[in-house]
Design a protein around this motif. Structure first.
Motif, PDB file in Angstrom:
ATOM      1  N   TYR A  44       0.839  -1.208   0.000  1.00  0.00           N
ATOM      2  CA  TYR A  44       0.000   0.000   0.000  1.00  0.00           C
ATOM      3  C   TYR A  44       0.878   1.264   0.000  1.00  0.00           C
ATOM      4  O   TYR A  44       0.684   2.171  -0.792  1.00  0.00           O
ATOM      5  CB  TYR A  44      -0.882  -0.061   1.244  1.00  0.00           C
ATOM      6  CG  TYR A  44      -1.802   1.114   1.464  1.00  0.00           C
ATOM      7  CD1 TYR A  44      -3.016   1.231   0.789  1.00  0.00           C
ATOM      8  CD2 TYR A  44      -1.475   2.098   2.393  1.00  0.00           C
ATOM      9  CE1 TYR A  44      -3.870   2.301   1.021  1.00  0.00           C
ATOM     10  CE2 TYR A  44      -2.315   3.171   2.637  1.00  0.00           C
ATOM     11  CZ  TYR A  44      -3.512   3.269   1.943  1.00  0.00           C
ATOM     12  OH  TYR A  44      -4.347   4.327   2.188  1.00  0.00           O
ATOM     13  N   GLU A  84      -9.350  -1.501   1.320  1.00  0.00           N
ATOM     14  CA  GLU A  84      -8.351  -1.229   0.271  1.00  0.00           C
ATOM     15  C   GLU A  84      -7.220  -2.257   0.341  1.00  0.00           C
ATOM     16  O   GLU A  84      -6.711  -2.707  -0.676  1.00  0.00           O
ATOM     17  CB  GLU A  84      -7.741   0.155   0.483  1.00  0.00           C
ATOM     18  CG  GLU A  84      -8.572   1.269  -0.109  1.00  0.00           C
ATOM     19  CD  GLU A  84      -8.164   2.606   0.466  1.00  0.00           C
ATOM     20  OE1 GLU A  84      -8.671   2.963   1.550  1.00  0.00           O
ATOM     21  OE2 GLU A  84      -7.323   3.271  -0.163  1.00  0.00           O
ATOM     22  N   LEU A  85      -6.839  -2.610   1.551  1.00  0.00           N
ATOM     23  CA  LEU A  85      -5.741  -3.576   1.698  1.00  0.00           C
ATOM     24  C   LEU A  85      -6.119  -4.958   1.173  1.00  0.00           C
ATOM     25  O   LEU A  85      -5.253  -5.745   0.806  1.00  0.00           O
ATOM     26  CB  LEU A  85      -5.313  -3.687   3.163  1.00  0.00           C
ATOM     27  CG  LEU A  85      -4.634  -2.458   3.771  1.00  0.00           C
ATOM     28  CD1 LEU A  85      -4.303  -2.699   5.230  1.00  0.00           C
ATOM     29  CD2 LEU A  85      -3.362  -2.096   3.007  1.00  0.00           C
ATOM     30  N   ILE A  90      -3.515  -4.762  -4.409  1.00  0.00           N
ATOM     31  CA  ILE A  90      -2.609  -4.781  -3.258  1.00  0.00           C
ATOM     32  C   ILE A  90      -2.117  -6.214  -3.001  1.00  0.00           C
ATOM     33  O   ILE A  90      -0.930  -6.438  -2.734  1.00  0.00           O
ATOM     34  CB  ILE A  90      -3.306  -4.208  -1.996  1.00  0.00           C
ATOM     35  CG1 ILE A  90      -3.573  -2.708  -2.174  1.00  0.00           C
ATOM     36  CG2 ILE A  90      -2.491  -4.480  -0.735  1.00  0.00           C
ATOM     37  CD1 ILE A  90      -2.353  -1.815  -2.122  1.00  0.00           C
TER      38      ILE A  90
END
Ligand code: DC
Length: 219
Positions: A44, A84-85, A90
Motif C-alpha cells: 500500500y 483497500e488492503l 494490493i
C-alpha cells in the motif's frame, strides 16, 4: 531453545488462518498479529511512492490495528483502510514484494515487537519457521485447493464481486506453488508444528480442536 508465549498459525491462502486466529484471541483474550496485513501495508505504501525507510516509519508510527469482535481493522491516520488492503491490486503487489529479502528483513523486527510477553497469536506463512521459531505452539492449517477456492468464492460473492470457480482454483494452485517454492521463507510447515487439514472441518470444529491443545499448553 527458550520457548515464548506465541501461537503461530501458518498455511496457504484461504485456509482459514485469519478466522481461526481471531476466534482464538477473542475467546482467550490474547493479542493478535496478522503478518499478511504488514505485507499488504508495505505494498500500500510503496504504491504511494514512499521509500523503504519511510514505509517502515509509516507502519510503525501511523498504523493502528483494531480488533472489534470478529473483525481486525487497520486504521491509517484515522481512515479505515482495511478494504483497500484486501483489493486484488494490493494482494498482487504484496505477493511480489514478499519474495524480496529486504522487505522480509525490514518487517522482521516489527513482527517480533508485537510480542511483549503476553500470549500472542501470529498468523502468516513463516511465523513458526522464521519469525517465531521459538513459539510454544505451532499450527499449520491447510485445506485442499478446491475447498479453499470454494471459501474464497463465497467471500467474493458476499462482496458482490464476479467470480469464476475454475479460475479461482487455478489461481490458488499458482499462488501455492509460488509461496512454497520461493527461496526466502517458503511456505513449509515447521518441523514441530501440528498439522490440521480443514478441508472437511468447519471453523467451529477447527477451533474446538485447537482450543483443547491451547488449554493443555498454556494451562
Ligand atoms: O495472508 P495474506 O493474503 O494477507 O498475505 C499477503 C501476502 O503476503 C501474500 O502474498 C503472502 C505474503 N505473506 C508472507 O509472505 N509471509 C507472511 N508471514 C504473511 C504473508
Amino acid at each position: 531453545m527458550t520457548k515464548i508465549n506465541v501461537i503461530t498459525i501458518d498455511g496457504p491462502s484461504a485456509s482459514g488462518k485469519g478466522a481461526l486466529a481471531l476466534r482464538i484471541v477473542n475467546n482467550f483474550g490474547f493479542k493478535i498479529l496478522d503478518s499478511g496485513a504488514l505485507y499488504r501495508l508495505y505494498a500500500y505504501f510503496s504504491k504511494m511512492n514512499f521509500s523503504p525507510v519511510e514505509i517502515i516509519n509509516q507502519i510503525k508510527m501511523n498504523i493502528i490495528f483494531n480488533n472489534h469482535k470478529n473483525r481486525l481493522s487497520i486504521v491509517y491516520k484515522e481512515d479505515d483502510i482495511s478494504l483497500e488492503l484486501r483489493s486484488e491490486a494490493i494482494a498482487k503487489l504484496a505477493s511480489e514484494l514478499s519474495s524480496k529479502k529486504e522487505v522480509r528483513d525490514a518487517l522482521f523486527n516489527i513482527q517480533r515487537n508485537f510480542y511483549d510477553g503476553d500470549i500472542l497469536v501470529a498468523d502468516g506463512r513463516d511465523m513458526g519457521t522464521v519469525v517465531f521459531k521459538d513459539a510454544k505452539l505451532k499450527i499449520f492449517l491447510t485445506a485442499s485447493p478446491e475447498e479453499r477456492a470454494k471459501r474464497r468464492y463465497l467471500e467474493l460473492q458476499n462482496r458482490g464481486q464476479e467470480v469464476n470457480m475454475p479460475a479461482l482454483i487455478a489461481d490458488i494452485k499458482k499462488r501455492d506453488f509460488k509461496d512454497s517454492s520461493r527461496e526466502i521463507s517458503p511456505l513449509i510447515p515447521a518441523e514441530d508444528s501440528i498439522m490440521i487439514d480443514s478441508s472437511e472441518m468447519s471453523l467451529d470444529e477447527v477451533f474446538s480442536f485447537t482450543e483443547s491443545i491451547i488449554r493443555k499448553e498454556f494451562n
